[in-house]
Scaffold this motif. Structure first.
Motif, PDB file in Angstrom:
ATOM      1  N   LEU A 194       0.887  -1.332   0.168  1.00 42.10           N
ATOM      2  CA  LEU A 194       0.002  -0.025   0.080  1.00 42.10           C
ATOM      3  C   LEU A 194       0.773   1.377   0.021  1.00 42.10           C
ATOM      4  N   LYS A 195       1.951   1.412   0.743  1.00 41.46           N
ATOM      5  CA  LYS A 195       3.107   2.348   1.037  1.00 41.46           C
ATOM      6  C   LYS A 195       3.464   2.600  -0.547  1.00 41.46           C
ATOM      7  N   ARG A 196       3.806   1.702  -1.356  1.00 41.58           N
ATOM      8  CA  ARG A 196       4.138   1.761  -2.625  1.00 41.58           C
ATOM      9  C   ARG A 196       3.121   2.305  -3.635  1.00 41.58           C
ATOM     10  N   ILE A 197       2.093   1.705  -3.388  1.00 39.52           N
ATOM     11  CA  ILE A 197       0.774   2.175  -4.565  1.00 39.52           C
ATOM     12  C   ILE A 197       0.599   3.733  -4.126  1.00 39.52           C
ATOM     13  N   LEU A 198       0.632   4.117  -2.957  1.00 37.09           N
ATOM     14  CA  LEU A 198       0.151   5.563  -2.476  1.00 37.09           C
ATOM     15  C   LEU A 198       1.316   6.468  -3.040  1.00 37.09           C
ATOM     16  N   ARG A 199       2.498   5.969  -3.040  1.00 35.69           N
ATOM     17  CA  ARG A 199       3.764   6.844  -3.270  1.00 35.69           C
ATOM     18  C   ARG A 199       3.690   6.867  -5.007  1.00 35.69           C
ATOM     19  N   VAL A 200       3.310   6.140  -5.717  1.00 38.34           N
ATOM     20  CA  VAL A 200       3.281   6.024  -7.321  1.00 38.34           C
ATOM     21  C   VAL A 200       2.015   7.311  -7.491  1.00 38.34           C
ATOM     22  N   LEU A 201       0.991   7.073  -6.766  1.00 35.99           N
ATOM     23  CA  LEU A 201       0.011   7.886  -6.929  1.00 35.99           C
ATOM     24  C   LEU A 201       0.199   9.216  -6.770  1.00 35.99           C
ATOM     25  N   ARG A 202       1.103   9.461  -5.577  1.00 39.07           N
ATOM     26  CA  ARG A 202       1.263  11.064  -5.296  1.00 39.07           C
ATOM     27  C   ARG A 202       2.444  11.661  -6.295  1.00 39.07           C
ATOM     28  N   GLN A 203       3.199  10.691  -6.731  1.00 36.44           N
ATOM     29  CA  GLN A 203       4.097  11.165  -7.826  1.00 36.44           C
ATOM     30  C   GLN A 203       3.539  11.693  -9.095  1.00 36.44           C
ATOM     31  N   LEU A 204       2.362  10.884  -9.450  1.00 32.31           N
ATOM     32  CA  LEU A 204       1.602  11.119 -10.572  1.00 32.31           C
ATOM     33  C   LEU A 204       0.617  12.254 -10.568  1.00 32.31           C
ATOM     34  N   GLY A 205       0.728  12.655  -9.177  1.00 32.32           N
ATOM     35  CA  GLY A 205      -0.422  13.741  -8.883  1.00 32.32           C
ATOM     36  C   GLY A 205      -1.891  13.243  -9.041  1.00 32.32           C
ATOM     37  N   VAL A 206      -2.304  12.063  -8.813  1.00 32.54           N
ATOM     38  CA  VAL A 206      -3.685  11.428  -9.092  1.00 32.54           C
ATOM     39  C   VAL A 206      -3.982  11.019  -7.684  1.00 32.54           C
ATOM     40  N   ARG A 207      -5.323  10.783  -7.670  1.00 32.21           N
ATOM     41  CA  ARG A 207      -5.727  10.121  -6.223  1.00 32.21           C
ATOM     42  C   ARG A 207      -6.806   8.897  -6.802  1.00 32.21           C
ATOM     43  N   MET A 208      -6.839   8.023  -5.732  1.00 33.47           N
ATOM     44  CA  MET A 208      -7.803   6.617  -5.975  1.00 33.47           C
ATOM     45  C   MET A 208      -9.240   7.089  -5.486  1.00 33.47           C
ATOM     46  N   THR A 209     -10.007   6.634  -6.011  1.00 34.14           N
ATOM     47  CA  THR A 209     -11.386   6.668  -5.406  1.00 34.14           C
ATOM     48  C   THR A 209     -12.173   5.487  -5.391  1.00 34.14           C
ATOM     49  N   LEU A 210     -12.791   4.753  -4.656  1.00 28.54           N
ATOM     50  CA  LEU A 210     -13.198   3.797  -4.549  1.00 28.54           C
ATOM     51  C   LEU A 210     -14.913   3.895  -4.592  1.00 28.54           C
ATOM     52  N   ASP A 211     -15.589   3.225  -5.362  1.00 31.07           N
ATOM     53  CA  ASP A 211     -17.156   3.563  -5.715  1.00 31.07           C
ATOM     54  C   ASP A 211     -17.627   1.956  -5.792  1.00 31.07           C
ATOM     55  N   GLU A 212     -18.820   1.969  -5.598  1.00 27.78           N
ATOM     56  CA  GLU A 212     -19.401   0.595  -5.798  1.00 27.78           C
ATOM     57  C   GLU A 212     -19.663   0.096  -7.180  1.00 27.78           C
ATOM     58  N   ALA A 213     -19.179  -1.055  -7.376  1.00 28.64           N
ATOM     59  CA  ALA A 213     -19.344  -1.450  -8.946  1.00 28.64           C
ATOM     60  C   ALA A 213     -20.439  -1.718  -9.511  1.00 28.64           C
ATOM     61  N   ASP A 214     -20.823  -1.566 -10.692  1.00 29.47           N
ATOM     62  CA  ASP A 214     -22.239  -1.822 -11.385  1.00 29.47           C
ATOM     63  C   ASP A 214     -22.243  -3.088 -12.059  1.00 29.47           C
ATOM     64  N   TRP A 215     -21.079  -3.942 -11.917  1.00 33.85           N
ATOM     65  CA  TRP A 215     -20.993  -5.153 -12.886  1.00 33.85           C
ATOM     66  C   TRP A 215     -21.126  -6.153 -12.004  1.00 33.85           C
TER      67      TRP A 215
END
Length: 84
Positions: free
Chosen positions: A63-84
Motif C-alpha cells: 500500500l505504501k508503494r501504491i500511494l507513493r506512485v499515485l502521489r508522484q503522478l499527482g492523482v488520487r484513487m477513489t472507490l465506488d460501488e461497482a455496477d457489474w
C-alpha cells in the motif's frame, strides 16, 4: 479527515489518500454487503488478520508503494460501488 462519516448510508465514492481512508472504505463496503471479516477474507483468499490490518489503517509495504506512485503522478484513487 474521516471518510466514513461523509458516506454513512450512501454509495458515494471514497477518496483513498492514506491507509486509514482505504481501511474506512473497505470496512464500509464490507459491512454494507453484510459480510464479516472472516467471510470477506475467505472470498478474497486472504487471512482475516490481514483484512483486519487493512481496515484498521495499517500501512502495508504494498500500500505504501501504491500511494507513493499515485502521489508522484499527482492523482488520487477513489472507490465506488461497482455496477457489474
Amino acid at each position: 479527515m474521516p471518510t466514513e462519516d461523509t458516506h454513512k448510508g450512501s454509495r458515494g465514492p471514497f477518496r483513498v489518500y492514506s491507509p486509514a481512508s482505504l481501511g474506512d472504505a473497505i470496512r464500509h463496503y464490507r459491512t454494507a454487503a453484510g459480510l464479516t471479516q472472516a467471510q470477506l477474507a475467505e472470498m478474497a483468499g486472504l487471512q482475516r488478520s490481514y483484512l483486519s490490518e487493512l481496515e484498521s489503517g495499517k500501512e502495508t509495504e504494498q500500500l505504501k508503494r501504491i500511494l507513493r506512485v499515485l502521489r508522484q503522478l499527482g492523482v488520487r484513487m477513489t472507490l465506488d460501488e461497482a455496477d457489474w
